[in-house]
Write a protein that holds these residues in place. Structure first.
Motif, PDB file in Angstrom:
ATOM      1  N   LEU A 188      -9.709  -4.485   2.669  1.00 42.36           N
ATOM      2  CA  LEU A 188      -9.247  -5.050   1.398  1.00 42.36           C
ATOM      3  C   LEU A 188      -8.879  -3.907   0.454  1.00 42.36           C
ATOM      4  CD1 LEU A 188     -11.835  -7.916   0.703  1.00 42.36           C
ATOM      5  CD2 LEU A 188      -9.921  -7.838   2.321  1.00 42.36           C
ATOM      6  N   VAL A 189      -7.650  -3.957  -0.033  1.00 40.75           N
ATOM      7  CA  VAL A 189      -7.152  -2.900  -0.916  1.00 40.75           C
ATOM      8  C   VAL A 189      -6.692  -3.568  -2.208  1.00 40.75           C
ATOM      9  CG1 VAL A 189      -5.461  -1.049  -1.201  1.00 40.75           C
ATOM     10  CG2 VAL A 189      -6.384  -1.532   1.081  1.00 40.75           C
ATOM     11  N   SER A 190      -7.188  -3.109  -3.331  1.00 42.13           N
ATOM     12  CA  SER A 190      -6.781  -3.771  -4.571  1.00 42.13           C
ATOM     13  C   SER A 190      -5.315  -3.484  -4.860  1.00 42.13           C
ATOM     14  CB  SER A 190      -7.666  -3.332  -5.737  1.00 42.13           C
ATOM     15  OG  SER A 190      -7.022  -2.362  -6.527  1.00 42.13           O
ATOM     16  N   ALA A 191      -4.670  -4.438  -5.517  1.00 37.76           N
ATOM     17  CA  ALA A 191      -3.242  -4.284  -5.836  1.00 37.76           C
ATOM     18  C   ALA A 191      -3.030  -3.259  -6.942  1.00 37.76           C
ATOM     19  CB  ALA A 191      -2.652  -5.632  -6.249  1.00 37.76           C
ATOM     20  N   ALA A 192      -4.120  -2.735  -7.486  1.00 38.89           N
ATOM     21  CA  ALA A 192      -3.982  -1.725  -8.542  1.00 38.89           C
ATOM     22  C   ALA A 192      -4.014  -0.309  -7.981  1.00 38.89           C
ATOM     23  CB  ALA A 192      -5.112  -1.886  -9.560  1.00 38.89           C
ATOM     24  N   GLU A 193      -4.140  -0.164  -6.659  1.00 36.02           N
ATOM     25  CA  GLU A 193      -4.382   1.178  -6.111  1.00 36.02           C
ATOM     26  C   GLU A 193      -3.182   2.114  -6.232  1.00 36.02           C
ATOM     27  OE1 GLU A 193      -7.548   2.068  -5.329  1.00 36.02           O
ATOM     28  OE2 GLU A 193      -7.824   0.013  -6.009  1.00 36.02           O
ATOM     29  N   HIS A 194      -3.497   3.370  -6.424  1.00 33.74           N
ATOM     30  CA  HIS A 194      -2.539   4.459  -6.237  1.00 33.74           C
ATOM     31  C   HIS A 194      -2.169   4.481  -4.746  1.00 33.74           C
ATOM     32  CE1 HIS A 194      -1.274   8.719  -5.922  1.00 33.74           C
ATOM     33  NE2 HIS A 194      -1.146   8.711  -7.237  1.00 33.74           N
ATOM     34  N   HIS A 195      -0.963   4.926  -4.447  1.00 37.35           N
ATOM     35  CA  HIS A 195      -0.543   4.947  -3.035  1.00 37.35           C
ATOM     36  C   HIS A 195      -1.529   5.720  -2.158  1.00 37.35           C
ATOM     37  CE1 HIS A 195       3.871   4.409  -4.561  1.00 37.35           C
ATOM     38  NE2 HIS A 195       3.138   3.312  -4.677  1.00 37.35           N
ATOM     39  N   SER A 196      -2.248   6.666  -2.750  1.00 39.71           N
ATOM     40  CA  SER A 196      -3.148   7.470  -1.924  1.00 39.71           C
ATOM     41  C   SER A 196      -4.389   6.690  -1.503  1.00 39.71           C
ATOM     42  CB  SER A 196      -3.545   8.755  -2.651  1.00 39.71           C
ATOM     43  OG  SER A 196      -4.371   8.451  -3.728  1.00 39.71           O
ATOM     44  N   ASN A 197      -4.623   5.524  -2.088  1.00 41.53           N
ATOM     45  CA  ASN A 197      -5.716   4.671  -1.596  1.00 41.53           C
ATOM     46  C   ASN A 197      -5.158   3.423  -0.914  1.00 41.53           C
ATOM     47  OD1 ASN A 197      -8.447   4.246  -1.106  1.00 41.53           O
ATOM     48  ND2 ASN A 197      -8.823   3.219  -3.069  1.00 41.53           N
ATOM     49  N   LEU A 198      -3.907   3.524  -0.487  1.00 43.28           N
ATOM     50  CA  LEU A 198      -3.299   2.437   0.276  1.00 43.28           C
ATOM     51  C   LEU A 198      -2.656   2.962   1.561  1.00 43.28           C
ATOM     52  CD1 LEU A 198      -2.099  -0.354   0.876  1.00 43.28           C
ATOM     53  CD2 LEU A 198      -0.351   0.056  -0.865  1.00 43.28           C
TER      54      LEU A 198
END
Ligand code: PMP
Length: 478
Positions: A188-198
């Motif tokens: 689960l990845v929040s939609a607020a993440e910086h690309h580096s946490n996606l």
């Protein structure tokens, strides 16, 4: 439901239906009769999401009161004297540095620590039985202890030096992820993440045939907690969560979200890149499994950062890079590895960077942190009030308790042009997608202007920004 961007259910603003095809956005009315903000008219191809009716932030409002003399004696002028770059000019004007979300300035204590290492203290660490090697090693390991103190762990062995947040997340994805993710597992990845946490999660998910599931946003930029609870399940293996969004400023309830994830046996990685310089962090209280930050966003140099990991997790993680410094013994037949954290730190580290990080963290520890945080909160409230007086300004993200990340659009102007015009007046802000395209897309945007505050910013900085924006707006309207 799969959306055209391939993310599936709920990437956009929760509860907001997509506009019917041909709704004519930009340039036409939004469903529900909301006029298309003029500021979005430049967006080629139109946004992928639309916002439900928003509070009208273009109505001039009285700015909040300037920060009162903060309790505990946070002396912003004294702090400003420590940062040489604050006293330079750019384009013939005194610099107003409002690009702290991209990187922070360095106090002279950090500059001196790096210079000292390079000028007279140069040596490699962890080897060589000579005096300078011992001294460099001491500085290096004290840097680790300072990072442990900053994050609230007693165990400096839980601190791994990396290049920055990006490398920290890649380390966890490549080491922990490869060992722990399998077919059908969910991240689960929040939609607020910086690309580096996606993106690191996308890479490993593809390899392991695992699945990324976005935690959607609410219209004010908060994470949708109902959707999060629905998403959690027995397949959830990891939750990737920002501690403060670099584009919306949102500070999610990380402790609560982590506790929920743990009920399902999932691990939680928290991206603290934007958090650590703004408020005290305690990984033990958060119960975070991994926590990452970049030195350059907390007054230290670029190229050095920190990954915190719970000891038992780090010890179970296979090395992700091989080389010097990370081994116990090596032969062609068999190689064994050093204990953590060194096992995860192949090669010569950024010793000068750690010297700078140690100095930066000591500098911060020497300030009254609660007072500094209180000052920043008041300055953020002031800035939000002041920005609301700029005609045609639309703020992106106004979650309660947000940090001083102020992302906005100015009606009838292009974000890049606004940043350029501000630069002419010595005001440094960022414009673009801020490496958080899904977060901006959730607001129907591809680009926006971002002014971001740090503890050395002042009411005068905010006033300079607001006056300049009013001038830009008047010029574009006239
Ligand atoms: N996460 C967040 C929230 C950030 O703001 C940034 C930097 N803009 C990063 C991760 C990446 O940091 P770095 O480029 O230093 O690795």
């Amino acid at each position: 439901m799969t959306t055209p961007d391939g993310f599936g259910r709920g990437t956009g603003i929760a509860g907001a239906a997509r506009p019917p095809a041909g709704a004519g956005y930009p340039g036409g009315p939004l469903p529900g009769g909301v006029p298309v903000p003029e500021a979005l008219a430049h967006l080629a191809g139109g946004p992928r999401y639309w916002l439900p009716p928003q509070p009208d932030r273009t109505v001039p409002a009285a700015p909040a009161a300037p920060p009162a003399a903060p309790p505990g004696g946070f002396d912003v002028e004294a702090v400003r004297r420590d940062f040489p770059q604050l006293h330079r000019e750019v384009n013939g004007r005194p610099l107003v540095w409002l690009d702290n979300g991209a990187t922070t300035l360095k106090p002279r204590q950090v500059v001196e620590a790096v210079a000292e290492h390079c000028a007279t203290g140069t040596s490699n660490v962890h080897r060589g039985a000579h005096t300078l090697a011992k001294q460099a090693t001491q500085v290096y390991e004290e840097g680790r202890e300072e990072a442990a103190r900053l994050l609230g762990t007693q165990d400096a062995g839980e601190i791994v030096f990396v290049r920055g947040t990006t490398e920290a997340v890649n380390l966890v994805a490549q080491s922990w992820g490869r060992a722990n993710l399998g077919v059908g597992d969910e991240i689960l990845v929040s939609a607020a993440e910086h690309h580096s946490n996606l993106v690191p999660w996308q890479l490993i998910a593809k390899e392991r045939r695992a699945r990324i599931r976005p935690i959607p946003l609410l219209p004010d930029g908060q994470l949708d907690q109902d959707a999060y609870r629905d998403l959690l399940g027995s397949r959830t293996k990891l939750v990737a969560l920002t501690h403060a969004s670099n584009v919306l400023g949102t500070v999610p309830p990380v402790a609560e979200m982590t506790a929920l994830a743990h009920r399902y046996g999932a691990r939680v990685l928290v991206d603290g890149a934007q958090a650590v310089s703004h408020f005290p962090v305690d990984v033990t209280a958060l119960d975070a499994d991994f926590y990452a930050f970049s030195g350059h966003k907390i007054f230290a140099p670029t190229g050095i950062g920190v990954l915190f990991g719970k000891r038992e997790l780090l010890e179970a993680m296979p090395p992700w890079q091989g080389g010097g410094n990370m081994i116990d013994s090596v032969s062609f037949e068999e190689t064994s590895y050093a204990p953590v954290p060194h096992r995860l730190e192949a090669g010569t580290g950024h010793i000068a960077g750690v010297a700078g990080l140690r100095a930066a963290l000591r500098y911060l520890a020497g300030l009254d942190r609660p007072a500094a945080t209180g000052y920043e909160e008041q300055l953020t409230a002031y800035a939000l009030g002041a920005l609301a007086t700029v005609p045609g300004l639309r703020l992106v993200g106004d979650a309660p308790g947000k940090i001083g990340v102020l992302t906005f659009l100015l009606a009838g102007t292009d974000p890049m042009a606004v940043a350029g015009a501000l630069d002419q007046q010595g005001i440094a802000v960022r414009a673009g997608h801020h490496c958080a395209q899904p977060a901006l897309a959730a607001f129907g945007l591809r680009s926006a202007v971002r002014a971001s505050l740090a503890l050395y910013n002042t009411v005068q900085d905010v006033d300079a920004l607001v006056a300049a924006l009013q001038g830009i707006q008047a010029a574009s309207a006239g």
